[in-house]
Write a protein that holds these residues in place. Structure first.
Motif, PDB file in Angstrom:
ATOM      1  N   LYS A  17       4.846 -45.308  -6.554  1.00  0.00           N
ATOM      2  CA  LYS A  17       5.640 -44.607  -5.654  1.00  0.00           C
ATOM      3  C   LYS A  17       5.951 -45.273  -4.428  1.00  0.00           C
ATOM      4  O   LYS A  17       5.399 -46.059  -4.116  1.00  0.00           O
ATOM      5  N   PRO A  18       7.135 -44.792  -3.742  1.00  0.00           N
ATOM      6  CA  PRO A  18       7.433 -45.290  -2.436  1.00  0.00           C
ATOM      7  C   PRO A  18       6.354 -45.280  -1.575  1.00  0.00           C
ATOM      8  O   PRO A  18       6.476 -46.107  -0.534  1.00  0.00           O
ATOM      9  N   SER A  19       5.721 -44.372  -1.748  1.00  0.00           N
ATOM     10  CA  SER A  19       4.384 -44.427  -0.420  1.00  0.00           C
ATOM     11  C   SER A  19       3.264 -44.910  -0.733  1.00  0.00           C
ATOM     12  O   SER A  19       2.315 -45.148   0.098  1.00  0.00           O
ATOM     13  N   TYR A  20       3.308 -45.860  -1.898  1.00  0.00           N
ATOM     14  CA  TYR A  20       2.100 -46.536  -2.239  1.00  0.00           C
ATOM     15  C   TYR A  20       2.007 -47.848  -1.337  1.00  0.00           C
ATOM     16  O   TYR A  20       3.205 -48.547  -1.199  1.00  0.00           O
ATOM     17  N   PHE A  43      13.121 -50.743  -1.520  1.00  0.00           N
ATOM     18  CA  PHE A  43      13.890 -50.918  -2.489  1.00  0.00           C
ATOM     19  C   PHE A  43      13.701 -49.682  -3.388  1.00  0.00           C
ATOM     20  O   PHE A  43      14.746 -49.299  -3.935  1.00  0.00           O
ATOM     21  N   GLN A  44      12.603 -49.085  -3.738  1.00  0.00           N
ATOM     22  CA  GLN A  44      12.489 -47.939  -4.301  1.00  0.00           C
ATOM     23  C   GLN A  44      12.977 -46.785  -3.704  1.00  0.00           C
ATOM     24  O   GLN A  44      13.772 -46.049  -4.277  1.00  0.00           O
ATOM     25  N   LYS A  45      12.870 -46.603  -2.427  1.00  0.00           N
ATOM     26  CA  LYS A  45      13.293 -45.457  -1.732  1.00  0.00           C
ATOM     27  C   LYS A  45      14.909 -45.274  -2.063  1.00  0.00           C
ATOM     28  O   LYS A  45      15.715 -44.457  -1.853  1.00  0.00           O
ATOM     29  N   HIS A  46      15.619 -46.658  -1.757  1.00  0.00           N
ATOM     30  CA  HIS A  46      17.018 -46.736  -1.924  1.00  0.00           C
ATOM     31  C   HIS A  46      17.550 -46.751  -3.452  1.00  0.00           C
ATOM     32  O   HIS A  46      18.653 -47.441  -3.579  1.00  0.00           O
ATOM     33  N   LEU A  47      16.635 -46.622  -4.187  1.00  0.00           N
ATOM     34  CA  LEU A  47      16.826 -46.641  -5.677  1.00  0.00           C
ATOM     35  C   LEU A  47      17.604 -48.121  -6.220  1.00  0.00           C
ATOM     36  O   LEU A  47      18.354 -48.021  -7.133  1.00  0.00           O
TER      37      LEU A  47
END
Length: 185
Positions: A17-20, A43-47
């Motif tokens: 998850k982005p918070s990990y 990178f994950q938060k911004h897809l």
């Protein structure tokens, strides 16, 4: 670095998850280490990519990780249109589906912690990615692609990847692909 023998019974492959937050990871490559420690969540938060980790369930330690993003295999990946057409014919594409590109997923990063190197964990991750796109695929995906570091090329060849273009002269990486239809055939 001391090598740890992995007890595979207690390992799991998880989508991060982005918070990990990964606290401690070293695969011996500063760029790969920096990505999982500091940039993967952005990178994950911004897809832009999704990262997965191979985690020891007892300690929570990330033993390996990979990052995936959408990609394509296109005419521009080949020396010329004739080479692309030979590729399509060899890979068995029907004539009525003569597209200029085909769907793929890019293996953007793959790192295995130095403490568990030599235990086939990279191959386990590659096999898991193949399984994900053959069994849980939510959209068309024919190929896995990777810009393989030159010293990692033998690893990818061992795992069934081929060179996209024989004339790829990048001094740091080689563009390679794996055809998921090789699993079906």
């Amino acid at each position: 670095m001391v090598q740890t023998r992995v007890d595979r019974e207690h390992l799991s492959f998880i989508r991060l998850k982005p918070s990990y937050s990964v606290e401690n990871f070293s695969c011996g490559d500063d760029d790969l280490d920096d990505f999982i420690l500091h940039r993967a969540s952005t990178f994950q938060k911004h897809l832009l990519s999704v990262s997965y980790a191979y985690v020891d369930g007892d300690s929570g330690k990330v033993l390996a990780y990979c990052s995936l993003a959408n990609d394509k295999v296109a005419i521009t990946d080949f020396k010329d249109k004739a080479e692309f057409n030979r590729f399509r014919k060899k890979r068995g594409f029907p004539n009525e589906k003569r597209l200029k590109s085909y769907p793929a997923v890019k293996l953007c990063r793959l790192g295995v912690d130095e403490s568990v190197k030599g235990q086939q964990i990279g191959t386990i991750i590659i096999d898991y990615i193949k399984w994900m796109y053959m069994n849980n695929n939510r959209a068309g995906c024919r190929f896995l692609t990777v810009d393989a570091y030159l010293d990692a090329v033998p690893f990818y060849e061992k795992n069934g990847f081929r060179f996209m273009n024989a004339e790829d002269n990048d001094p740091h990486t080689r563009l390679m692909y794996y055809d998921l239809m090789d699993i079906v055939a």
